[in-house]
Motif scaffolding. Structure first.
Motif, mmCIF file in Angstrom:
data_model
loop_
_atom_site.group_PDB
_atom_site.id
_atom_site.type_symbol
_atom_site.label_atom_id
_atom_site.label_comp_id
_atom_site.label_asym_id
_atom_site.label_seq_id
_atom_site.Cartn_x
_atom_site.Cartn_y
_atom_site.Cartn_z
ATOM 1 N N CYS A 1 -3.397 6.016 -2.888
ATOM 2 C CA CYS A 1 -3.084 5.853 -1.446
ATOM 3 C C CYS A 1 -1.920 4.600 -1.344
ATOM 4 N N PHE A 2 -1.201 4.623 -0.663
ATOM 5 C CA PHE A 2 -0.166 3.584 -0.439
ATOM 6 C C PHE A 2 -0.243 2.895 0.849
ATOM 7 N N ASP A 3 -0.914 1.687 1.160
ATOM 8 C CA ASP A 3 -1.092 0.944 2.413
ATOM 9 C C ASP A 3 0.009 -0.050 2.408
ATOM 10 N N PRO A 4 1.126 0.149 3.235
ATOM 11 C CA PRO A 4 2.099 -0.479 3.303
ATOM 12 C C PRO A 4 2.047 -1.804 4.477
ATOM 13 N N GLY A 5 0.972 -1.832 4.946
ATOM 14 C CA GLY A 5 0.803 -3.127 5.798
ATOM 15 C C GLY A 5 0.553 -2.707 7.201
ATOM 16 N N ALA A 6 0.390 -3.895 7.851
ATOM 17 C CA ALA A 6 -0.015 -3.524 9.401
ATOM 18 C C ALA A 6 1.137 -3.134 10.202
ATOM 19 N N GLN A 7 0.767 -2.294 11.320
ATOM 20 C CA GLN A 7 1.591 -1.883 12.312
ATOM 21 C C GLN A 7 2.999 -1.148 11.905
ATOM 22 N N GLY A 8 3.893 -0.757 12.765
ATOM 23 C CA GLY A 8 5.106 -0.171 12.414
ATOM 24 C C GLY A 8 4.847 1.470 12.472
ATOM 25 N N GLU A 9 5.148 1.838 13.719
ATOM 26 C CA GLU A 9 5.194 3.444 13.928
ATOM 27 C C GLU A 9 6.794 3.985 13.250
ATOM 28 N N HIS A 10 7.572 3.179 12.845
ATOM 29 C CA HIS A 10 8.630 3.805 12.298
ATOM 30 C C HIS A 10 7.977 4.605 10.878
ATOM 31 N N LYS A 11 6.840 4.144 10.241
ATOM 32 C CA LYS A 11 6.382 4.674 9.155
ATOM 33 C C LYS A 11 6.054 6.170 9.285
ATOM 34 N N ILE A 12 5.751 6.557 10.628
ATOM 35 C CA ILE A 12 5.296 8.042 10.693
ATOM 36 C C ILE A 12 6.326 8.870 10.254
ATOM 37 N N GLN A 13 7.505 8.789 10.615
ATOM 38 C CA GLN A 13 8.510 9.867 10.385
ATOM 39 C C GLN A 13 8.813 9.969 8.809
ATOM 40 N N ARG A 14 8.234 8.827 8.101
ATOM 41 C CA ARG A 14 8.584 8.592 6.647
ATOM 42 C C ARG A 14 7.334 9.215 5.889
ATOM 43 N N GLY A 15 6.238 9.760 6.513
ATOM 44 C CA GLY A 15 5.086 10.431 6.019
ATOM 45 C C GLY A 15 3.967 9.426 5.885
#
Length: 382
Positions: free
Chosen positions: A320-334
């Protein structure tokens, strides 16, 4: 058995603490919490006064511990209770101090109640009940309005709910390794349009003659740390108007004391270090934590903070990769919507009831948000 509150992590031996807290999850390690304290990030002046709870046998053998802080504000927590504090203030009641079980400035799910491996699970459950009672009593003794436990593992959150705490659900976006063999293998799960968009984004970085290097903790030099801290400060100034909660000494101390948990993505342009992203790691998780840059490059943030981390996780079999809080821009990146949890107890029954009512009304919205964001994931329809 007896309980002891300590006002500095240095009041206990490092090996004793790590024997109970473990050494795989980086953020409850003695070295991490001690670096926060020694650098001035967690003390009475910063509003993060340590008050860690220890459970010991009559022979002084450590059985369990809970990281605990007296808070005089709500900064650096990532579970927002400003409205609750405002409600107290409007009613002429002090919300601060409050007690907080959390990792300072770190919204990463992990253990919050830690027990000796020698304790069987039924005894761990019994000890958590006693520790919970003890912290509630301490809250009332020092006049704290409340006690909050942030980003616990779900089983511990459930036990706190059984002990009378209100449970709050949040949402982050995490990447999960489905036994991928390469980044292209991961991209093969995307639909055609989203896959092309991501490839174009990565190509933009390459077209700007920016080179990315992943540097393991033991290979991060003092000069690298100094540059990284400069970037960290610059980025905080741009976003928040201050130079960040943490100091250069904090980062350099981690580089000396727990390098096996660190991986830094370094970006070079014309052979000069221009940006960096710092990750922490365990045997199962990669945690994206800090980012900074001197110059702005198109799409470099996404490359350094997300794609390099995904590649690293695939190469090292990290789940698992937890890149930090918030950020809907992460969704389109998988990155998939993932539930997070926090537990809340307020000493004043009137406010406790009001918060419970609010959280009951809030949760359906969080659940619906997770459903809606999951529909935006770039993966092929199965």
């Amino acid at each position: 058995m007896y309980f002891q509150f300590i006002t500095s992590i240095t009041d206990i031996d490092r090996d004793q603490w790590n024997r109970i807290a473990g050494t795989d999850y980086p953020f409850t390690r003695f070295e991490f919490l001690a670096a926060l304290e020694s650098s001035g990030a967690t003390n009475a002046e910063s509003g993060w006064q340590p008050l860690h709870l220890l459970a010991k046998t009559d022979d002084d053998e450590l059985l369990g511990l809970v990281p605990l802080y007296i808070k005089t504000h709500s900064y650096g927590e990532y579970v927002f209770d400003w409205a609750w504090a405002d409600a107290y203030h409007r009613n002429g009641i002090q919300y601060y101090p409050k007690l907080l079980t959390a990792i300072p400035y770190t919204p990463a799910t992990g253990p919050r109640f830690c027990f000796s491996d020698d304790l069987a699970e039924p005894h761990q459950l019994e000890l958590q009940v006693e520790m919970t009672k003890t912290i509630k009593e301490q809250a009332q003794k020092i006049g704290a309005s409340s006690w909050h436990c942030l980003f616990p593992e779900y089983p511990h959150a459930q036990r706190l709910e059984e002990a009378g705490f209100a449970l709050r659900q949040g949402c982050q976006f995490h990447w999960y390794n489905r036994d991928f063999t390469s980044f292209d293998d991961f991209l093969a799960t995307f639909n055609s349009r989203k896959r092309k968009n991501l490839k174009k984004e990565r190509q933009k970085v390459h077209a700007q003659n920016v080179q990315l290097i992943r540097c393991e903790g033991r290979d991060i030099s003092r000069e690298h740390w100094q540059k990284f801290y400069e970037f960290y400060q610059l980025t905080y100034l741009k976003r928040s108007g201050h130079d960040g909660y943490l100091t250069g000494d904090f980062f350099e101390t981690l580089g000396r004391t727990m390098p096996e948990h660190l991986m830094m993505v370094q970006a070079f342009a014309d052979d000069k270090l221009v940006a960096a992203a710092l990750c922490f790691k365990s045997s199962t998780h990669l945690f994206g934590r800090y980012w900074g840059c001197r110059e702005e490059f198109d799409s470099l943030h996404f490359e350094a903070c997300y794609y390099q981390g995904i590649e690293y996780a695939i190469e090292h079999g990290i789940q698992c990769f937890d890149p930090g809080a918030q950020g809907e821009h992460k969704i389109q990146r998988g990155f998939t919507p993932t539930a997070t949890w926090s537990s809340h107890w307020l000493a004043d029954e009137r406010f406790d009831n009001a918060v419970r009512d609010f959280l009951q009304r809030e949760q359906p919205g969080v659940e619906q948000y997770m459903i809606e964001t999951a529909e935006l994931l770039p993966f092929k329809q199965e």
